[in-house]
Design an enzyme around this catalytic site. Structure first.
Site, PDB file in Angstrom:
ATOM      1  N   ASN A 259     -10.142  -2.126  -6.166  1.00 38.67           N
ATOM      2  CA  ASN A 259      -9.333  -1.317  -7.090  1.00 38.67           C
ATOM      3  C   ASN A 259      -9.918  -1.298  -8.492  1.00 38.67           C
ATOM      4  O   ASN A 259      -9.765  -0.313  -9.228  1.00 38.67           O
ATOM      5  CB  ASN A 259      -7.898  -1.855  -7.175  1.00 38.67           C
ATOM      6  CG  ASN A 259      -7.108  -1.670  -5.895  1.00 38.67           C
ATOM      7  OD1 ASN A 259      -6.152  -2.404  -5.653  1.00 38.67           O
ATOM      8  ND2 ASN A 259      -7.493  -0.715  -5.073  1.00 38.67           N
TER       9      ASN A 259
ATOM     10  N   ASP B 278       0.822  -1.200   0.000  1.00 39.41           N
ATOM     11  CA  ASP B 278       0.000   0.000   0.000  1.00 39.41           C
ATOM     12  C   ASP B 278       0.863   1.261   0.000  1.00 39.41           C
ATOM     13  O   ASP B 278       1.950   1.277   0.566  1.00 39.41           O
ATOM     14  CB  ASP B 278      -0.890  -0.019   1.249  1.00 39.41           C
ATOM     15  CG  ASP B 278      -2.067   0.927   1.143  1.00 39.41           C
ATOM     16  OD1 ASP B 278      -2.358   1.407   0.038  1.00 39.41           O
ATOM     17  OD2 ASP B 278      -2.695   1.195   2.182  1.00 39.41           O
TER      18      ASP B 278
END
Length: 252
Positions: A81, A33
């Site tokens: 995503n 991340d």
């Protein structure tokens, strides 16, 4: 080389020497991340951030290999995503495709794609599948989670289990009456692999967001504020030290 660099190098070497090989994790899960924030802070576009994050995976694997880790599972693209703007998804997929092809060409890693590839554009899914066909390395197992979500995995596992049992002529009632934990585990994306010992998440977020929901029930977690593309070997060594100093209770 400046004094700060010398001191940093000495600290890293000392940290590595003090690690007990017998207490290090065999399987590491990594939630990579912070690529977008890194790009913003660096004044670069999003695609550059994803490319930098993909390049860091190559480095991370080298560090893990040196430390004797046997399996690494990276979460590089979630089902959430895929809901981002199309241009951004294309940038992520391009970085992921190039990454998988590069890892396959390396020759040391055995690759497995983890996730629901049916959710990806057909061309991307085909390119990824072609790449892993040629990955037969034996030095380290590398799982790349693409189009992955923990809830999606459990849904797919149950669907697979029910279809398999149905093909044997069993009724839903029969399956329900005999169902045990191991039956579900046999239909997960990671079938045949041990669960992760340590899960690392970068960028300061302290949650799993659905990563390996089933498999991480007894994992140890390590959260760091460092953005993934900026991760250093010393950051991994700190995570390993933290893990080695814990007493694992496995739910007890």
């Amino acid at each position: 080389m400046g004094l700060s660099s010398l001191a940093y190098g000495a600290y890293e070497r000392r940290l590595a020497r003090r690690l007990d090989d017998r207490r290090l994790p065999h399987h590491i899960g990594a939630i990579v991340d912070g690529n977008r924030r890194w790009a913003k802070d660096a004044g670069q576009d999003l695609e550059s951030g994803y490319q930098a994050g993909a390049a860091k995976i190559d480095e991370f694997l080298g560090w893990c290999h040196e430390l004797g880790v046997r399996i690494v599972t990276f979460w590089v693209l979630s089902t959430d995503n895929l809901q981002r703007p199309e241009s951004e998804v294309r940038g992520i997929l391009s970085a992921v495709e190039e990454l998988v092809e590069r890892l396959a060409a390396d020759g040391r890693w055995n690759l497995r794609l983890i996730g629901s590839l049916d959710l990806l554009p057909a061309e991307s899914a085909a390119r990824l599948k072609r790449a892993i066909e040629n990955s037969a390395g034996t030095e380290l197992q590398v799982n790349v989670c693409v189009g992955y979500g923990g809830r999606q995995e459990l849904t797919d596992a149950m669907r697979s289990l029910l279809l398999e049992e149905s093909s044997k002529g069993r009724s839903l009632e029969d399956v329900a009456s005999t169902l045990v934990v191991d039956d579900i585990a046999e239909h997960l994306y990671t079938k045949g692999q041990p669960d992760p010992d340590l899960v690392i998440r970068t960028s300061g977020e302290q949650r799993l967001s659905g990563f390996l929901l089933w498999q991480s029930v007894h994992s140890e977690f390590y959260f760091t504020d460092v953005l993934w593309p900026a991760l250093r070997r010393v950051d991994l060594l700190r995570a390993m030290r933290s893990y080695a100093n814990r007493e694992r209770r496995f739910g007890a």
